[in-house]
Design a protein around this motif. Structure first.
Motif, short mmCIF file in Angstrom:
data_model
loop_
_atom_site.label_atom_id
_atom_site.label_comp_id
_atom_site.label_asym_id
_atom_site.label_seq_id
_atom_site.Cartn_x
_atom_site.Cartn_y
_atom_site.Cartn_z
N MET A 76 0.74 -1.36 -0.01
CA MET A 76 0.06 -0.11 0.06
C MET A 76 0.89 1.29 -0.13
SD MET A 76 -3.23 -0.84 2.34
CE MET A 76 -3.68 0.83 1.90
N GLN A 99 5.96 4.57 -2.69
CA GLN A 99 6.54 5.97 -2.27
C GLN A 99 7.56 6.01 -3.46
OE1 GLN A 99 7.74 4.23 1.16
NE2 GLN A 99 5.57 3.85 1.41
N ARG A 115 13.34 13.80 8.57
CA ARG A 115 12.06 13.97 8.77
C ARG A 115 11.38 12.80 8.88
NH1 ARG A 115 11.08 16.12 4.15
NH2 ARG A 115 12.44 17.74 4.28
N GLY A 140 11.77 10.22 12.43
CA GLY A 140 11.69 10.54 14.01
C GLY A 140 11.76 12.08 14.02
N SER A 141 12.34 12.40 15.26
CA SER A 141 11.86 13.63 15.70
C SER A 141 12.92 14.77 15.52
CB SER A 141 11.59 13.68 17.16
OG SER A 141 12.61 12.98 17.91
N GLN A 183 8.02 17.30 1.19
CA GLN A 183 7.06 17.93 2.44
C GLN A 183 6.28 18.96 1.78
OE1 GLN A 183 7.46 17.20 5.75
NE2 GLN A 183 5.46 18.28 5.68
N PHE A 216 2.58 17.72 1.19
CA PHE A 216 1.79 17.28 2.07
C PHE A 216 0.97 18.34 2.85
CE2 PHE A 216 1.34 12.60 1.70
CZ PHE A 216 2.48 12.23 0.90
N PHE A 233 3.25 2.63 6.15
CA PHE A 233 2.20 3.58 5.22
C PHE A 233 1.67 4.55 6.11
CE2 PHE A 233 -0.81 5.06 2.11
CZ PHE A 233 -1.83 4.97 2.75
N TYR A 291 2.83 5.34 8.95
CA TYR A 291 4.07 6.09 9.73
C TYR A 291 4.47 7.19 8.63
CZ TYR A 291 9.10 6.50 10.75
OH TYR A 291 10.32 6.74 10.81
N VAL A 292 4.57 6.98 7.44
CA VAL A 292 5.12 7.62 6.31
C VAL A 292 3.92 8.96 6.02
CG1 VAL A 292 5.33 8.17 3.64
CG2 VAL A 292 6.34 6.65 5.10
N VAL A 293 2.75 8.56 5.88
CA VAL A 293 1.54 9.63 5.97
C VAL A 293 1.49 10.47 7.06
CG1 VAL A 293 -0.90 9.81 5.84
CG2 VAL A 293 0.44 8.17 4.24
N ASN A 330 3.84 11.31 9.26
CA ASN A 330 5.00 12.33 9.44
C ASN A 330 5.15 13.11 8.24
OD1 ASN A 330 6.30 11.42 11.83
ND2 ASN A 330 7.59 9.84 10.92
N MET A 331 4.49 12.80 7.06
CA MET A 331 4.67 13.69 5.98
C MET A 331 3.41 14.96 6.29
SD MET A 331 6.47 13.58 3.38
CE MET A 331 7.88 12.94 3.79
N LEU A 332 2.31 14.70 6.97
CA LEU A 332 1.13 15.54 7.27
C LEU A 332 1.81 16.35 8.36
CD1 LEU A 332 -2.08 13.87 6.82
CD2 LEU A 332 -1.41 15.32 5.43
N ALA A 333 2.33 15.67 9.44
CA ALA A 333 2.62 16.51 10.43
C ALA A 333 3.50 17.48 10.35
CB ALA A 333 2.84 15.62 11.75
N GLY A 334 4.66 17.15 9.38
CA GLY A 334 5.58 18.25 9.11
C GLY A 334 6.68 18.05 9.95
N ARG A 335 7.52 19.19 9.94
CA ARG A 335 8.62 19.41 10.93
C ARG A 335 8.39 18.80 12.11
NH1 ARG A 335 12.29 22.74 7.86
NH2 ARG A 335 11.81 21.74 6.15
N GLY A 387 6.59 16.28 13.33
CA GLY A 387 6.01 15.06 13.70
C GLY A 387 7.02 14.12 14.10
N ASN A 388 6.49 13.46 15.36
CA ASN A 388 7.47 12.33 15.95
C ASN A 388 6.90 11.17 16.25
OD1 ASN A 388 5.50 13.22 17.95
ND2 ASN A 388 7.39 13.56 19.51
N LEU A 389 6.07 10.76 15.20
CA LEU A 389 5.64 9.31 15.46
C LEU A 389 6.85 8.43 15.03
CD1 LEU A 389 3.05 7.52 15.92
CD2 LEU A 389 2.73 7.64 13.50
N ILE A 433 -5.90 11.58 8.67
CA ILE A 433 -5.20 10.47 9.29
C ILE A 433 -6.32 9.21 9.57
CG2 ILE A 433 -3.95 9.64 11.28
CD1 ILE A 433 -2.61 12.13 11.39
#
Lengths: 269, 256
Positions: free
Chosen positions: A5, A8, A45, A48-49, A66, A69, B157, B159-161, B163-168, B170-172, B239
């Protein structure tokens, strides 16, 4: 073998557990050279954080993902309306540009309805795969392997769309639009496909009415968008060649989307 | 070998003698040529049930083998150190009461307790995955590999979505993401158990049931993800749609 799914394009998979642990931030450690080169601009990005922006060669080929999105609910709703009913769009189709650091760059999707984004194409692709699985199951032909093949078929269709757009751009000029832009434009076709697929599940015969509608709408949307892209990218405006190619673009949508919408166990046809 | 080896004190549960080379207690006797144990595990004598007799018979072989034998016999443990060892489940990192608490927090579809999920673990999801595979097996579908692959891919999937949506900010991280996706599979497991009892002809009932359970899963997963990682608050709907796609996919496996 497994259902993939969310494709990328070029984004590398994060290598397992990304927690830094007692060894500190992996990007400042001894392996940082390899990690920086390998993972590129969005490694930090994704993994992680961290908040640093890592420059690398990959950012030259893929513009910053980025950007695509930065969306919100309202943008998604309005963009879907534009994609599914392009003739109802009252405003203009050009993207708003702003000077950033001396270079002209476009505003992010939150501020500009005409900017491409990658959230809708990915979600539409996922919905297409799920709806295809659902319609297979309703005909009694569902197996996980069939779903995997449908996923591959969707990917091939997306790739063909991107190729088509890229060839159009190349033959008319420099073709310098960012790759992710074109991937985004190519993926909007799946939104219409999902609508058609959903109607097929609800009532079988409405599919034959909605499919030409979807092809037409996607064609109009792509033509209008490409016209603006060409205007911005291409210096010389050769009128007739432009128009024939754009017409061809819209006409090719018909066989392509009909092929994608025809969901059966034999994935090629 | 004239070196004086310090024989560590030995405590037998059966009250045997300390350091005796008794034949009956040969299995528990400390190895005569044993070197002093390293300081980190100084309290645990290096004993082994198997090596004791062999070592005592080869008493002439000293120092060079003493190190290897002591290190290889250390993992066998001896009966006096058995109580000092961690319980097996703790050593494996499986905490049944934590798993039960987390599972119970998802069982209530209306109010989800987020604090319980703060430290993520993967043993609960593995347990739920096995339960789902078991119910699918009872329904006649052997899908162990498929479900495992789909869990892995869908957690990447999400995870990527996210972190991309949350931007700078995002720390999942992937561990938490997989843990949440796995725990929120619980409604799908319940769905597969329930659909074993739905009669064959009633298709509509299956679809309605699946819809209800998928919505439950989606609600749980999106609430947990948004509350446990930064940057997701203004993207709840986006999300939630991604989670909805994931759990619909799993429910397809169950229904068809």
């Amino acid at each position: 073998m497994y259902n993939n799914m969310g494709p990328q394009p070029g984004m590398p998979r994060p290598p397992g557990n990304p927690q830094p642990g007692p060894f500190g931030n992996p990007f400042t450690g001894a392996g940082s050279g390899f990690i920086r080169g390998g993972l590129g601009a969005y490694g930090e990005r994704i993994l992680g954080s961290s908040s640093e922006y890592v420059q690398s060669n990959i950012s030259r080929y893929f513009s910053d993902p980025q950007y695509y999105f930065q969306v919100n609910d309202q943008y998604v709703r309005n963009k879907l309306k534009v994609v599914l009913f392009p003739f109802l769009h009252r405003g203009h189709w050009t993207r708003i540009s702003e000077p950033v650091g001396g270079r002209l760059s476009y505003k992010p999707p939150i501020y500009d309805i005409n900017a491409p984004d990658l959230y809708i194409p990915f979600m539409a692709f996922g919905t297409y795969v799920v709806l295809a699985g659902l319609s297979l199951g309703l005909n009694g032909k569902f197996t996980p392997e069939a779903l995997n093949w449908l996923f591959v078929k969707g990917l091939v269709g997306w790739f063909l769309q991107v190729m088509l757009l890229k060839v159009t751009l190349l033959s008319l000029g420099s073709g310098e639009a960012p790759l992710l832009d074109i991937v985004a434009y190519g993926g909007y076709a799946f939104a219409g496909l999902c609508l058609a697929g959903f109607s097929k599940i609800m009532w079988g015969y409405s599919y034959y009415a909605l499919m030409p509608w979807t092809c037409l709408c996607t064609g109009i949307f792509l033509v209008k968008t490409m016209k603006r892209v060409l205007f911005a990218e291409v210096r010389s405006y050769d009128s007739s060649k432009h128009h024939y190619l754009l017409l061809f673009l819209a006409l090719v949508q018909f066989p392509l989307l009909i092929w994608l919408g025809n969901i059966s166990v034999n994935w090629l046809f | 070998m004239t070196k004086d080896f310090a024989v560590p004190p030995v405590v037998f549960p059966t009250g045997g003698s300390s350091g005796g080379a008794n034949v009956q207690q040969r299995r528990f006797a400390p190895i005569p040529f044993q070197q002093p144990p390293p300081s980190s595990s100084s309290q645990i004598p290096f004993l082994s049930f198997n090596m004791g007799s062999a070592a005592a018979s080869s008493a002439t072989q000293a120092g060079p083998f003493g190190g290897t034998i002591s290190s290889s016999s250390s993992f066998g443990g001896g009966s006096p150190s058995f109580e000092d060892e961690e319980p097996l489940l703790d050593e494996l990192g499986i905490h049944p009461d934590q798993i039960w608490k987390k599972t119970r927090s998802i069982l209530n579809p209306f109010r989800i307790n987020q604090t319980v999920h703060k430290d993520s673990d993967l043993s609960g999801p593995i347990f739920l995955y096995l339960a789902l595979c078991l119910f699918q097996l009872l329904a006649g579908k052997i899908q162990f590999g498929v479900i495992l692959g789909w869990i892995v891919v869908s957690s990447i999937f999400l995870y990527v979505v996210f972190n991309m949506l949350a931007g700078r900010n995002g720390n999942l991280n992937l561990h938490t993401c997989t843990s949440l996706v796995g725990y929120c599979l619980l409604p799908v497991v319940v769905l597969s158990a329930v659909s074993l009892f739905v009669p064959q002809g009633a298709g509509v009932v299956k679809y309605v049931l699946a819809g209800v359970f998928v919505l439950w899963s989606t609600r749980a997963c999106s609430t947990l993800v948004v509350s446990l990682a930064d940057g997701g608050e203004e993207h709840r709907g986006l999300i939630a749609y991604a989670c909805f796609l994931i759990y619909t996919l799993f429910s397809l496996l169950v229904i068809f």
